[in-house]
Design a protein around this motif. Structure first.
Motif, short mmCIF file in Angstrom:
data_model
loop_
_atom_site.label_atom_id
_atom_site.label_comp_id
_atom_site.label_asym_id
_atom_site.label_seq_id
_atom_site.Cartn_x
_atom_site.Cartn_y
_atom_site.Cartn_z
N GLU A 1 5.44 10.64 -0.50
CA GLU A 1 4.77 9.38 -0.77
C GLU A 1 5.58 8.22 -0.20
N THR B 1 5.58 3.86 0.56
CA THR B 1 5.01 2.54 0.26
C THR B 1 5.61 1.52 1.21
N GLU C 1 0.83 -1.21 0.00
CA GLU C 1 0.00 0.00 0.00
C GLU C 1 0.86 1.26 0.00
N THR C 2 0.34 2.30 -0.64
CA THR C 2 1.03 3.58 -0.73
C THR C 2 0.18 4.64 -0.07
N ALA C 3 0.85 5.57 0.61
CA ALA C 3 0.15 6.64 1.31
C ALA C 3 0.97 7.92 1.23
N ALA C 4 0.30 9.02 1.53
CA ALA C 4 0.99 10.31 1.62
C ALA C 4 1.15 10.65 3.10
N LYS D 1 -3.40 6.41 -0.27
CA LYS D 1 -3.60 6.81 -1.67
C LYS D 1 -4.60 5.86 -2.31
N GLN D 2 -5.51 6.41 -3.09
CA GLN D 2 -6.48 5.59 -3.82
C GLN D 2 -5.79 5.02 -5.07
N SER D 3 -6.01 3.73 -5.33
CA SER D 3 -5.36 3.13 -6.49
C SER D 3 -6.23 3.19 -7.72
N LYS E 1 -2.22 9.43 4.90
CA LYS E 1 -3.50 9.33 4.21
C LYS E 1 -3.29 8.35 3.07
#
Length: 79
Positions: free
Chosen positions: A40, A42, A10-13, A77-79, A75
């Motif tokens: 960013e 991950t 998963e990736t997030a800011a 990130k939407q994929s 937060k």
């Protein structure tokens, strides 16, 4: 949500770092490594047994203690 809550891949800011939960030297080190709002990140791997997580931060691989992850608000990130 914090980095501790990420699942592998998963990736997030990054939203913020909670300076009350980190010793000053650790906070300074994270900022020097690029842990700024908007960066960013991950999750690449996580070992609860060892208490470590491996993250990719803007193309750089960084190992963190899972415990320190509780101070890094993110937060997803939407994929």
């Amino acid at each position: 949500m914090t980095i501790q809550d990420l699942k592998i891949g998963e990736t997030a800011a990054i939203v913020s770092l909670d300076s009350r939960q980190l010793p000053r030297p650790m906070l300074t080190e994270l900022l020097e490594l690029g842990f700024f709002p908007g960066a960013e990140i991950t999750l690449k791997d996580k070992s609860s047994l060892l208490g470590k997580m491996i993250c990719d931060l803007n193309g750089t691989t960084i190992a963190l203690r899972i415990q320190d992850g509780k101070a890094i608000e993110i937060k997803l990130k939407q994929s």
